[in-house]
Design a protein around this motif. Structure first.
Motif, PDB file in Angstrom:
ATOM      1  N   ARG A  98     -19.049 -10.161  77.078  1.00  0.00           N
ATOM      2  CA  ARG A  98     -17.703  -9.762  76.630  1.00  0.00           C
ATOM      3  C   ARG A  98     -16.866 -10.981  76.260  1.00  0.00           C
ATOM      4  N   ARG A  99     -16.849 -11.952  77.157  1.00  0.00           N
ATOM      5  CA  ARG A  99     -16.085 -13.168  76.923  1.00  0.00           C
ATOM      6  C   ARG A  99     -16.590 -13.881  75.662  1.00  0.00           C
ATOM      7  N   HIS A 100     -17.915 -13.944  75.532  1.00  0.00           N
ATOM      8  CA  HIS A 100     -18.494 -14.637  74.379  1.00  0.00           C
ATOM      9  C   HIS A 100     -18.114 -13.976  73.050  1.00  0.00           C
ATOM     10  N   ILE A 101     -18.220 -12.657  72.987  1.00  0.00           N
ATOM     11  CA  ILE A 101     -17.915 -11.971  71.725  1.00  0.00           C
ATOM     12  C   ILE A 101     -16.448 -12.185  71.338  1.00  0.00           C
ATOM     13  N   GLY A 102     -15.579 -12.126  72.323  1.00  0.00           N
ATOM     14  CA  GLY A 102     -14.168 -12.412  72.047  1.00  0.00           C
ATOM     15  C   GLY A 102     -13.993 -13.801  71.454  1.00  0.00           C
ATOM     16  N   LYS A 103     -14.768 -14.746  71.992  1.00  0.00           N
ATOM     17  CA  LYS A 103     -14.669 -16.115  71.493  1.00  0.00           C
ATOM     18  C   LYS A 103     -15.237 -16.255  70.080  1.00  0.00           C
ATOM     19  N   VAL A 104     -16.274 -15.490  69.784  1.00  0.00           N
ATOM     20  CA  VAL A 104     -16.828 -15.527  68.429  1.00  0.00           C
ATOM     21  C   VAL A 104     -15.758 -15.077  67.427  1.00  0.00           C
ATOM     22  N   ILE A 105     -15.050 -14.010  67.778  1.00  0.00           N
ATOM     23  CA  ILE A 105     -13.971 -13.524  66.903  1.00  0.00           C
ATOM     24  C   ILE A 105     -12.911 -14.611  66.716  1.00  0.00           C
ATOM     25  N   ASP A 106     -12.505 -15.228  67.814  1.00  0.00           N
ATOM     26  CA  ASP A 106     -11.487 -16.281  67.721  1.00  0.00           C
ATOM     27  C   ASP A 106     -11.974 -17.452  66.874  1.00  0.00           C
ATOM     28  N   THR A 107     -13.259 -17.785  67.014  1.00  0.00           N
ATOM     29  CA  THR A 107     -13.824 -18.881  66.229  1.00  0.00           C
ATOM     30  C   THR A 107     -13.755 -18.591  64.734  1.00  0.00           C
ATOM     31  N   TYR A 108     -14.164 -17.384  64.331  1.00  0.00           N
ATOM     32  CA  TYR A 108     -14.134 -17.068  62.903  1.00  0.00           C
ATOM     33  C   TYR A 108     -12.710 -16.860  62.392  1.00  0.00           C
ATOM     34  N   TYR A 109     -11.809 -16.500  63.289  1.00  0.00           N
ATOM     35  CA  TYR A 109     -10.397 -16.444  62.900  1.00  0.00           C
ATOM     36  C   TYR A 109      -9.908 -17.863  62.585  1.00  0.00           C
ATOM     37  N   ASN A 110     -10.285 -18.809  63.424  1.00  0.00           N
ATOM     38  CA  ASN A 110      -9.859 -20.196  63.214  1.00  0.00           C
ATOM     39  C   ASN A 110     -10.619 -20.882  62.080  1.00  0.00           C
ATOM     40  N   VAL A 170     -23.983  -9.810  65.723  1.00  0.00           N
ATOM     41  CA  VAL A 170     -22.686 -10.207  66.280  1.00  0.00           C
ATOM     42  C   VAL A 170     -21.949 -11.164  65.350  1.00  0.00           C
ATOM     43  N   THR A 171     -22.637 -12.229  64.922  1.00  0.00           N
ATOM     44  CA  THR A 171     -21.929 -13.197  64.089  1.00  0.00           C
ATOM     45  C   THR A 171     -21.634 -12.598  62.707  1.00  0.00           C
ATOM     46  N   GLY A 172     -22.500 -11.727  62.226  1.00  0.00           N
ATOM     47  CA  GLY A 172     -22.247 -11.081  60.934  1.00  0.00           C
ATOM     48  C   GLY A 172     -21.004 -10.215  60.976  1.00  0.00           C
ATOM     49  N   ALA A 173     -20.876  -9.424  62.040  1.00  0.00           N
ATOM     50  CA  ALA A 173     -19.707  -8.563  62.150  1.00  0.00           C
ATOM     51  C   ALA A 173     -18.428  -9.398  62.199  1.00  0.00           C
ATOM     52  N   ALA A 174     -18.466 -10.511  62.921  1.00  0.00           N
ATOM     53  CA  ALA A 174     -17.273 -11.357  63.054  1.00  0.00           C
ATOM     54  C   ALA A 174     -16.976 -12.082  61.745  1.00  0.00           C
ATOM     55  N   ARG A 202     -10.842  -8.046  67.538  1.00  0.00           N
ATOM     56  CA  ARG A 202     -11.541  -8.544  68.721  1.00  0.00           C
ATOM     57  C   ARG A 202     -11.854  -7.395  69.677  1.00  0.00           C
ATOM     58  N   GLU A 203     -10.842  -6.563  69.921  1.00  0.00           N
ATOM     59  CA  GLU A 203     -11.037  -5.433  70.830  1.00  0.00           C
ATOM     60  C   GLU A 203     -12.100  -4.473  70.284  1.00  0.00           C
ATOM     61  N   HIS A 204     -11.977  -4.158  68.994  1.00  0.00           N
ATOM     62  CA  HIS A 204     -12.964  -3.279  68.348  1.00  0.00           C
ATOM     63  C   HIS A 204     -14.382  -3.839  68.501  1.00  0.00           C
ATOM     64  N   THR A 205     -14.549  -5.114  68.203  1.00  0.00           N
ATOM     65  CA  THR A 205     -15.896  -5.690  68.187  1.00  0.00           C
ATOM     66  C   THR A 205     -16.474  -5.806  69.594  1.00  0.00           C
ATOM     67  N   VAL A 206     -15.648  -6.228  70.546  1.00  0.00           N
ATOM     68  CA  VAL A 206     -16.139  -6.310  71.922  1.00  0.00           C
ATOM     69  C   VAL A 206     -16.591  -4.923  72.392  1.00  0.00           C
TER      70      VAL A 206
ATOM     71  N   PHE B 168     -16.532  -3.011  58.329  1.00  0.00           N
ATOM     72  CA  PHE B 168     -16.804  -4.447  58.334  1.00  0.00           C
ATOM     73  C   PHE B 168     -17.924  -4.802  59.316  1.00  0.00           C
ATOM     74  N   THR B 169     -17.947  -4.115  60.442  1.00  0.00           N
ATOM     75  CA  THR B 169     -18.985  -4.383  61.423  1.00  0.00           C
ATOM     76  C   THR B 169     -20.370  -4.094  60.842  1.00  0.00           C
ATOM     77  N   VAL B 170     -20.490  -2.941  60.200  1.00  0.00           N
ATOM     78  CA  VAL B 170     -21.797  -2.518  59.674  1.00  0.00           C
ATOM     79  C   VAL B 170     -22.245  -3.399  58.506  1.00  0.00           C
ATOM     80  N   THR B 171     -21.368  -3.572  57.521  1.00  0.00           N
ATOM     81  CA  THR B 171     -21.795  -4.358  56.361  1.00  0.00           C
ATOM     82  C   THR B 171     -21.955  -5.830  56.741  1.00  0.00           C
ATOM     83  N   GLY B 172     -21.144  -6.297  57.669  1.00  0.00           N
ATOM     84  CA  GLY B 172     -21.269  -7.686  58.107  1.00  0.00           C
ATOM     85  C   GLY B 172     -22.610  -7.942  58.767  1.00  0.00           C
ATOM     86  N   ALA B 173     -23.021  -7.040  59.645  1.00  0.00           N
ATOM     87  CA  ALA B 173     -24.300  -7.204  60.324  1.00  0.00           C
ATOM     88  C   ALA B 173     -25.440  -7.227  59.303  1.00  0.00           C
TER      89      ALA B 173
END
Lengths: 222, 222
Positions: A98-110, A170-174, A202-206, B168-173
């Motif tokens: 959970r923590r990691h996925i949230g961070k992936v989102i933050d990373t791609y946001y930045n 995971v990384t594709g979705a983000a 972030r909430e959606h993806t987690v 976005f989640t689906v197409t991104g993956a």
């Protein structure tokens, strides 16, 4: 500026100089983020940073060297953070993921350009450099995913899942979300690079990824 | 063949000529797919297709016009196929979504450049053209996702989920996997564009996304 000049000049790690190096990378990062592109012009970089573009040559050799340095800066932070997360003994695999996925989102946001920068450098570099990128960043992340998923599977909280394919999911979705910002902006008058939308995605993806990986008896209604 | 020859020659819709138009698009598509890029050179296109690159000007005005035509060709097929799927009255929402995700994987396997081509054209086109792309392709897909998810929610088989974020989640993956092929090839000696890996990733993604969206009481062990 060539190697000889560098050796004859100021030390590379003097405060002013290391400040200028960082400023070049920060500015390049901002231009890529705002413009949704990886190809930046040295004249824009010079204008935005207030630094002479000859400094690019001084610190990085050329533009490609600067792109490499930017990838190193961003990817090193990710690998370090994933390693630190995995080392937390008191945290269970579900909480870690959970923590990691949230961070992936933050990373791609930045750094919404990060994946394209990685692809570009792997494509345009020689084999040795591609191999260096793979060994230094991709392989450690691959091993981290493998370890995390194996521990969750052992604990009975995750379904059996291919960790390499999971990494792409995971990384594709983000990545897809934030790199689609120009589409959203031009077509739907919406900017993905707002903190509100980042938090919502972030909430959606987690939630989505956890639902995808948790064993059926660990699923809860939302 | 230059403009004069073309104008003096056969009409635009003669079989040979429409064959040439298709051949140009097919060849451009293949070059993008194999090279993992959107920027193709007209000289390579001419060499590979065996056609004079003046035909690009004749059929499409310029290279940008050809890229637009390629996007139209590929996106129209997707929108038509999604519409046809939604219209199948005898199929339940779960089966429709499973079928659709499998098709998304197949689409990105065939056209791994598609998302980047879309981004590029939205970024580089004027507002009217960006709006045309949005209205013709993105909006219909958005509405289709909304409809499909609403029907599954109504039937009690899906969790409540934001259909735009889900898109976005689906197409991104799907996109991320096939557009990472050069990384896999250079770094891990593996090619993602094999039918075996496509099938494996299709199964993974369908399972994963369905697990992410199915209501908890619809989850089964795998």
């Amino acid at each position: 500026m060539n190697d000889t000049t560098v050796t004859a000049g100021v030390a590379k790690d003097s405060p002013e100089q290391s400040g200028a190096r960082e400023l070049l990378l920060d500015t390049a990062s901002q231009i890529m983020r705002e413009g949704d592109l990886v190809d930046i012009s040295l004249s824009e970089l010079s204008l935005r940073s207030g630094l002479n573009s000859a400094l690019v040559k001084y610190y990085f050799g050329n533009k490609a060297g600067m792109l490499k340095a930017l990838l190193d800066r961003d990817m090193e932070a990710i690998v370090t953070s994933v390693d630190a997360l995995l080392a937390k003994d008191h945290m269970n695999p579900e909480a870690k993921l959970r923590r990691h996925i949230g961070k992936v989102i933050d990373t791609y946001y930045n750094y919404p350009y990060l994946n394209r920068l990685l692809m570009r450098l792997v494509r345009d570099s020689d084999h040795a450099e591609s191999q260096r990128i793979a060994d230094k960043y991709l392989a450690p992340l691959g091993r981290a995913y493998e370890k995390l998923i194996a521990s969750g599977l052992k604990a009975g909280v995750f379904r059996p899942i291919d960790s390499q394919l999971f990494y792409f999911t995971v990384t594709g979705a983000a990545d897809r979300f934030f790199s689609a910002r120009l589409v959203l902006r031009h077509c739907f008058d919406q900017d993905t690079l707002t903190e509100e939308l980042r938090d919502r995605y972030r909430e959606h993806t987690v939630d989505f990824v956890m639902a995808g990986i948790l064993a059926p008896d660990r699923q809860t209604s939302r």
